[in-house]
Write a protein that holds these residues in place. Structure first.
Motif, PDB file in Angstrom:
ATOM      1  N   PHE B  47       0.641  -1.275   0.543  1.00  0.00           N
ATOM      2  CA  PHE B  47      -0.043  -0.111   0.153  1.00  0.00           C
ATOM      3  C   PHE B  47       0.998   1.029  -0.215  1.00  0.00           C
ATOM      4  O   PHE B  47       1.874   1.519   0.409  1.00  0.00           O
ATOM      5  CB  PHE B  47      -1.022   0.396   1.091  1.00  0.00           C
ATOM      6  CG  PHE B  47      -1.344   1.529   1.838  1.00  0.00           C
ATOM      7  CD1 PHE B  47      -2.771   1.820   0.822  1.00  0.00           C
ATOM      8  CD2 PHE B  47      -1.301   1.860   2.618  1.00  0.00           C
ATOM      9  CE1 PHE B  47      -3.964   3.007   1.116  1.00  0.00           C
ATOM     10  CE2 PHE B  47      -1.523   3.216   2.599  1.00  0.00           C
ATOM     11  CZ  PHE B  47      -2.773   3.745   2.279  1.00  0.00           C
ATOM     12  N   VAL B  48       0.154   1.978  -0.608  1.00  0.00           N
ATOM     13  CA  VAL B  48       1.278   3.537  -1.134  1.00  0.00           C
ATOM     14  C   VAL B  48       0.152   4.930  -0.442  1.00  0.00           C
ATOM     15  O   VAL B  48      -0.620   4.740  -0.763  1.00  0.00           O
ATOM     16  CB  VAL B  48       1.911   4.436  -2.036  1.00  0.00           C
ATOM     17  CG1 VAL B  48       2.521   4.980  -2.405  1.00  0.00           C
ATOM     18  CG2 VAL B  48       2.450   2.712  -2.353  1.00  0.00           C
ATOM     19  N   HIS B  49       0.321   5.411   0.695  1.00  0.00           N
ATOM     20  CA  HIS B  49      -0.889   6.885   0.683  1.00  0.00           C
ATOM     21  C   HIS B  49       0.230   8.048   0.050  1.00  0.00           C
ATOM     22  O   HIS B  49       1.141   8.250   0.690  1.00  0.00           O
ATOM     23  CB  HIS B  49      -0.278   6.532   2.512  1.00  0.00           C
ATOM     24  CG  HIS B  49      -1.911   8.122   2.005  1.00  0.00           C
ATOM     25  ND1 HIS B  49      -1.737   8.945   2.498  1.00  0.00           N
ATOM     26  CD2 HIS B  49      -3.056   7.982   2.570  1.00  0.00           C
ATOM     27  CE1 HIS B  49      -2.547   9.810   2.898  1.00  0.00           C
ATOM     28  NE2 HIS B  49      -3.742   8.946   2.690  1.00  0.00           N
ATOM     29  N   HIS B  50      -0.681   8.472  -0.671  1.00  0.00           N
ATOM     30  CA  HIS B  50      -0.323   9.808  -2.120  1.00  0.00           C
ATOM     31  C   HIS B  50      -0.824  10.547  -0.697  1.00  0.00           C
ATOM     32  O   HIS B  50      -1.977  11.464  -0.556  1.00  0.00           O
ATOM     33  CB  HIS B  50      -0.093   9.709  -3.056  1.00  0.00           C
ATOM     34  CG  HIS B  50      -0.040   8.758  -3.157  1.00  0.00           C
ATOM     35  ND1 HIS B  50       1.147   8.308  -4.455  1.00  0.00           N
ATOM     36  CD2 HIS B  50      -0.261   7.257  -3.917  1.00  0.00           C
ATOM     37  CE1 HIS B  50       1.615   6.746  -5.027  1.00  0.00           C
ATOM     38  NE2 HIS B  50       0.611   6.195  -4.629  1.00  0.00           N
ATOM     39  N   LYS B  51       0.222  11.920  -0.692  1.00  0.00           N
ATOM     40  CA  LYS B  51       0.335  13.103  -0.134  1.00  0.00           C
ATOM     41  C   LYS B  51       0.030  13.976  -1.679  1.00  0.00           C
ATOM     42  O   LYS B  51       0.790  14.216  -2.783  1.00  0.00           O
ATOM     43  CB  LYS B  51       1.094  13.688   0.955  1.00  0.00           C
ATOM     44  CG  LYS B  51       0.799  13.812   1.896  1.00  0.00           C
ATOM     45  CD  LYS B  51       0.716  12.017   2.621  1.00  0.00           C
ATOM     46  CE  LYS B  51       0.896  11.842   4.158  1.00  0.00           C
ATOM     47  NZ  LYS B  51       0.923  10.073   4.084  1.00  0.00           N
ATOM     48  N   GLU B  61       3.634   2.929   8.020  1.00  0.00           N
ATOM     49  CA  GLU B  61       3.844   5.005   7.687  1.00  0.00           C
ATOM     50  C   GLU B  61       3.096   5.649   8.753  1.00  0.00           C
ATOM     51  O   GLU B  61       2.523   6.203   9.159  1.00  0.00           O
ATOM     52  CB  GLU B  61       5.047   5.323   7.325  1.00  0.00           C
ATOM     53  CG  GLU B  61       6.337   5.008   6.810  1.00  0.00           C
ATOM     54  CD  GLU B  61       7.442   5.424   5.467  1.00  0.00           C
ATOM     55  OE1 GLU B  61       8.607   5.643   6.100  1.00  0.00           O
ATOM     56  OE2 GLU B  61       6.825   6.341   4.808  1.00  0.00           O
ATOM     57  N   TRP B  62       1.569   5.000   6.995  1.00  0.00           N
ATOM     58  CA  TRP B  62       0.697   5.431   7.187  1.00  0.00           C
ATOM     59  C   TRP B  62      -0.058   5.305   8.784  1.00  0.00           C
ATOM     60  O   TRP B  62      -1.440   6.086   9.378  1.00  0.00           O
ATOM     61  CB  TRP B  62      -0.065   5.457   6.380  1.00  0.00           C
ATOM     62  CG  TRP B  62      -1.133   5.985   6.354  1.00  0.00           C
ATOM     63  CD1 TRP B  62      -1.310   7.342   6.183  1.00  0.00           C
ATOM     64  CD2 TRP B  62      -2.862   5.730   5.748  1.00  0.00           C
ATOM     65  NE1 TRP B  62      -2.915   7.463   5.340  1.00  0.00           N
ATOM     66  CE2 TRP B  62      -4.088   6.667   5.693  1.00  0.00           C
ATOM     67  CE3 TRP B  62      -3.203   4.344   5.567  1.00  0.00           C
ATOM     68  CZ2 TRP B  62      -5.545   6.298   5.891  1.00  0.00           C
ATOM     69  CZ3 TRP B  62      -4.602   4.219   5.392  1.00  0.00           C
ATOM     70  CH2 TRP B  62      -5.383   5.278   5.580  1.00  0.00           C
ATOM     71  N   LEU B  63      -0.216   4.097   8.634  1.00  0.00           N
ATOM     72  CA  LEU B  63      -0.546   3.467  10.066  1.00  0.00           C
ATOM     73  C   LEU B  63      -0.406   3.999  10.862  1.00  0.00           C
ATOM     74  O   LEU B  63      -1.126   4.615  11.808  1.00  0.00           O
ATOM     75  CB  LEU B  63      -0.609   1.567  10.088  1.00  0.00           C
ATOM     76  CG  LEU B  63      -1.628   1.060   9.461  1.00  0.00           C
ATOM     77  CD1 LEU B  63      -1.773  -0.210   9.077  1.00  0.00           C
ATOM     78  CD2 LEU B  63      -3.228   1.446   9.160  1.00  0.00           C
ATOM     79  N   ALA B  64       0.769   4.415  11.233  1.00  0.00           N
ATOM     80  CA  ALA B  64       1.598   4.752  12.124  1.00  0.00           C
ATOM     81  C   ALA B  64       0.771   6.650  12.627  1.00  0.00           C
ATOM     82  O   ALA B  64       0.472   7.101  13.990  1.00  0.00           O
ATOM     83  CB  ALA B  64       3.265   4.886  12.071  1.00  0.00           C
ATOM     84  N   ASP B  65       0.527   7.438  10.789  1.00  0.00           N
ATOM     85  CA  ASP B  65       0.183   8.755  11.270  1.00  0.00           C
ATOM     86  C   ASP B  65      -1.123   8.565  12.133  1.00  0.00           C
ATOM     87  O   ASP B  65      -2.103   9.682  12.295  1.00  0.00           O
ATOM     88  CB  ASP B  65       0.205   8.598   9.724  1.00  0.00           C
ATOM     89  CG  ASP B  65       2.048   9.225   9.330  1.00  0.00           C
ATOM     90  OD1 ASP B  65       2.232   9.737  10.081  1.00  0.00           O
ATOM     91  OD2 ASP B  65       1.538   9.508   8.039  1.00  0.00           O
TER      92      ASP B  65
END
Lengths: 142, 142
Positions: B47-51, B61-65
């Motif tokens: 999974f990749v989360h794009h800003k 990283e995103w789950l930590a955010d």
């Protein structure tokens, strides 16, 4: 099968024009011509433009807002385009030629019989992205 | 006909679960339980989360955010939910109970075989909406 696609199609005088095409052509013509002449006839007279803070604009007010932008310098990159029933979602990056970093924007359009009747817009300046990630830090203490 | 709906459906062990349901259930469980346990198994490992500023986060990283947000105080109102092919768009208002005005957010999700593989997020703090309308004034002079 085009008349039953997910895009929410509408038949006009024997033609089939889907909602994605209506929205993207309006945008492309606006950027290409540097004006709102191509956009105006696509908006129903009772068109409402909604901002996230619950304020809104009429058709006349919103067209005036659009005309205030220096459209001849405006550049638009389409990132995502989704259609579902009567709604179209257009995600773009927009910036001014020779200007700052610009914005990411999402516009959600509701169409009826080939006319845009309602819109909702979200704007995030690219310069604000890092700060906005932690929006809840400022809000928690409010 | 549910297997041919616009939502992009996927069959799992005889069940039909559409992408809108997957995304909204993940959100509702997260808000209801105050944690990311229900969200984690729905994200593919790559999974990749794009800003919007072209930065991105991995799944870890995103789950930590997400876990950094005080989820027990988080309130979410769904404004729009669109699905088109492999993509789902979720427009929400989010705020902290007892906190500031909160944000408008749009999340675009791409799913494959019932798992979320990619996401793009836009955030607009409600306190910034009036200023963001004239984003091009600051950018024009940059």
């Amino acid at each position: 099968m085009s008349s039953t696609s997910a895009g929410g199609t509408v038949r006009l005088a024997g033609m089939t024009t889907d909602n994605k095409t209506i929205v993207t052509q309006a945008l492309q013509q606006m950027v290409a011509t540097g004006g709102t002449d191509a956009l105006e006839p696509l908006l129903r007279e009772d068109f409402v433009h909604h901002k996230p803070d619950s304020t809104s604009s009429t058709k006349t007010e919103w067209l005036a807002d659009v005309r205030a932008v220096p459209i001849d310098r405006l550049r638009v990159e389409i990132l995502h385009l989704l259609a579902d029933g009567d709604h179209v979602m257009l995600s773009t990056r927009r910036w001014l030629d020779g200007g700052g970093p610009g914005i990411a924007a999402v516009d959600i359009w509701r169409l009826e019989d080939g006319l845009i009747t309602e819109a909702w817009e979200l704007v995030e300046p690219l310069a604000d992205v890092a700060a906005n990630l932690a929006w809840w830090r400022a809000d928690a203490a409010a």
